[in-house]
Write a protein that holds these residues in place. Structure first.
Motif, PDB file in Angstrom:
ATOM      1  N   PHE A 172      74.023  78.513  16.417  1.00  0.00           N
ATOM      2  CA  PHE A 172      74.132  78.816  14.802  1.00  0.00           C
ATOM      3  C   PHE A 172      75.372  78.095  14.200  1.00  0.00           C
ATOM      4  N   ALA A 173      75.075  77.521  12.859  1.00  0.00           N
ATOM      5  CA  ALA A 173      76.059  76.660  12.211  1.00  0.00           C
ATOM      6  C   ALA A 173      77.111  77.668  11.823  1.00  0.00           C
ATOM      7  N   GLU A 174      78.307  77.148  11.387  1.00  0.00           N
ATOM      8  CA  GLU A 174      79.525  78.059  11.092  1.00  0.00           C
ATOM      9  C   GLU A 174      79.047  79.138   9.896  1.00  0.00           C
ATOM     10  N   ASP A 175      78.450  78.524   8.830  1.00  0.00           N
ATOM     11  CA  ASP A 175      78.099  79.485   7.887  1.00  0.00           C
ATOM     12  C   ASP A 175      76.733  80.472   8.217  1.00  0.00           C
ATOM     13  N   GLN A 176      76.196  80.361   9.301  1.00  0.00           N
ATOM     14  CA  GLN A 176      75.169  81.042   9.954  1.00  0.00           C
ATOM     15  C   GLN A 176      75.368  82.430  10.449  1.00  0.00           C
ATOM     16  N   GLY A 177      74.596  83.355  10.641  1.00  0.00           N
ATOM     17  CA  GLY A 177      74.745  84.459  11.322  1.00  0.00           C
ATOM     18  C   GLY A 177      73.381  85.057  11.695  1.00  0.00           C
ATOM     19  N   VAL A 178      73.301  85.982  12.689  1.00  0.00           N
ATOM     20  CA  VAL A 178      71.981  86.515  13.140  1.00  0.00           C
ATOM     21  C   VAL A 178      72.039  87.819  12.222  1.00  0.00           C
ATOM     22  N   THR A 179      70.494  87.373  11.562  1.00  0.00           N
ATOM     23  CA  THR A 179      70.311  88.568  10.542  1.00  0.00           C
ATOM     24  C   THR A 179      69.124  89.344  10.875  1.00  0.00           C
ATOM     25  N   CYS A 180      68.121  89.015  11.749  1.00  0.00           N
ATOM     26  CA  CYS A 180      67.047  89.501  12.558  1.00  0.00           C
ATOM     27  C   CYS A 180      66.871  88.789  13.744  1.00  0.00           C
ATOM     28  N   TYR A 181      65.787  89.817  14.593  1.00  0.00           N
ATOM     29  CA  TYR A 181      65.603  89.347  15.768  1.00  0.00           C
ATOM     30  C   TYR A 181      64.726  87.793  15.825  1.00  0.00           C
ATOM     31  N   ASP A 182      63.859  87.639  14.824  1.00  0.00           N
ATOM     32  CA  ASP A 182      63.160  86.322  14.870  1.00  0.00           C
ATOM     33  C   ASP A 182      64.102  85.127  14.774  1.00  0.00           C
ATOM     34  N   ILE A 183      65.204  85.417  13.905  1.00  0.00           N
ATOM     35  CA  ILE A 183      66.027  84.061  13.735  1.00  0.00           C
ATOM     36  C   ILE A 183      66.899  83.993  15.086  1.00  0.00           C
ATOM     37  N   LEU A 184      67.232  84.992  15.935  1.00  0.00           N
ATOM     38  CA  LEU A 184      67.721  84.917  16.945  1.00  0.00           C
ATOM     39  C   LEU A 184      66.968  84.053  18.031  1.00  0.00           C
ATOM     40  N   GLU A 185      65.722  84.597  17.999  1.00  0.00           N
ATOM     41  CA  GLU A 185      64.748  83.978  19.117  1.00  0.00           C
ATOM     42  C   GLU A 185      64.448  82.695  18.719  1.00  0.00           C
ATOM     43  N   ALA A 186      64.327  82.369  17.642  1.00  0.00           N
ATOM     44  CA  ALA A 186      63.942  80.878  17.325  1.00  0.00           C
ATOM     45  C   ALA A 186      65.218  79.965  17.563  1.00  0.00           C
ATOM     46  N   THR A 187      66.401  80.533  17.296  1.00  0.00           N
ATOM     47  CA  THR A 187      67.614  79.389  17.501  1.00  0.00           C
ATOM     48  C   THR A 187      67.682  79.397  18.732  1.00  0.00           C
ATOM     49  N   LEU A 188      67.786  80.478  19.748  1.00  0.00           N
ATOM     50  CA  LEU A 188      67.926  80.215  21.008  1.00  0.00           C
ATOM     51  C   LEU A 188      66.851  79.340  21.849  1.00  0.00           C
ATOM     52  N   ARG A 189      65.407  79.399  21.345  1.00  0.00           N
ATOM     53  CA  ARG A 189      64.524  78.714  21.866  1.00  0.00           C
ATOM     54  C   ARG A 189      64.992  77.274  21.590  1.00  0.00           C
TER      55      ARG A 189
END
Length: 225
Positions: A172-189
């Motif tokens: 995640f970029a400095e100005d980003q955060g985890v707001t939902c499961y899908d965003i976390l999964e997509a970023t990790l993948r």
């Protein structure tokens, strides 16, 4: 060179061999029992008929006539194409079917490869999150007065630097955060996983082991090991 033969073709050859053996055995029996001219005439007639049967069999086998004269195995090339399939081709087709089943099975559940370093990083972060949860749980349980509650709220009001470091490691970029499961999964993948295609892996030279044992081709063993 090893080949695969259809069971029906193989059994037909066995049946023809048994048939011809029976004819030859019968001729030998008649010859042994022949005692007069009539028996010899019967033997000759039987031999003639058996010869016709042998010719019919030979014609059905499609063996080139020149093979009877010279015995050159090259003359059997067309017959091999008609009745035999190279073992390597059978194994290739088998592996292709396996890969097709794998692709179908993973169409909605794709497979990925993760590096050892990325795996250890994610496990470490999971452990840290678990430790922080237990620590926070104990702090909450210990709250008995409004003063201690206010102090705990103050400590938790700011951003946790360890969580922000996790965000960066996850991609995640400095100005980003985890707001939902899908965003976390997509970023990790996207950051830590590499799509795995069994067919591409096979084309890259990963040996199957089986072909080396059956066809004697050891060219892929080093890659496989």
């Amino acid at each position: 060179m090893k080949y695969v033969i259809d069971s029906k073709t193989y059994e037909n050859h066995i049946n023809d061999e048994v048939h011809l053996y029976g004819l030859l055995h019968q001729l030998a029996f008649l010859a042994e029992k022949a005692k007069d001219e009539k028996d010899l005439e019967n033997l000759a007639e039987t031999a003639k008929r058996y010869g016709e049967i042998a010719e019919e069999k030979f014609s059905a086998w499609r063996i080139p006539g020149r093979y009877l004269v010279f015995g050159d195995r090259k003359d059997l090339a067309e017959l091999k194409v008609a009745e035999l399939t190279p073992l390597t081709a059978v194994l290739k087709e088998h592996d292709a079917k396996i890969r097709e089943k794998q692709r179908a099975a993973t169409a909605h559940d794709p497979a990925y490869i993760i590096s050892g370093g990325a795996f250890r990083l994610l496990v470490g972060d999971l452990f840290d999150l678990l430790a922080q949860y237990n620590f926070l749980r104990n702090r909450v349980v210990e709250v008995k007065t409004e003063k201690r509650l206010a102090r705990l709220q103050k400590n938790l009001s700011g951003e946790n630097p360890s969580i922000r470091r996790m965000y960066r490691r996850w991609g995640f970029a400095e100005d980003q955060g985890v707001t939902c499961y899908d965003i976390l999964e997509a970023t990790l993948r996207r950051r830590h996983l590499t799509p795995y295609d069994p067919e591409e892996a096979a084309e890259d030279g990963i040996g199957c082991g089986r072909c080396c044992a059956l066809c004697g081709d050891h060219s892929c063993e080093d890659d496989y090991d």
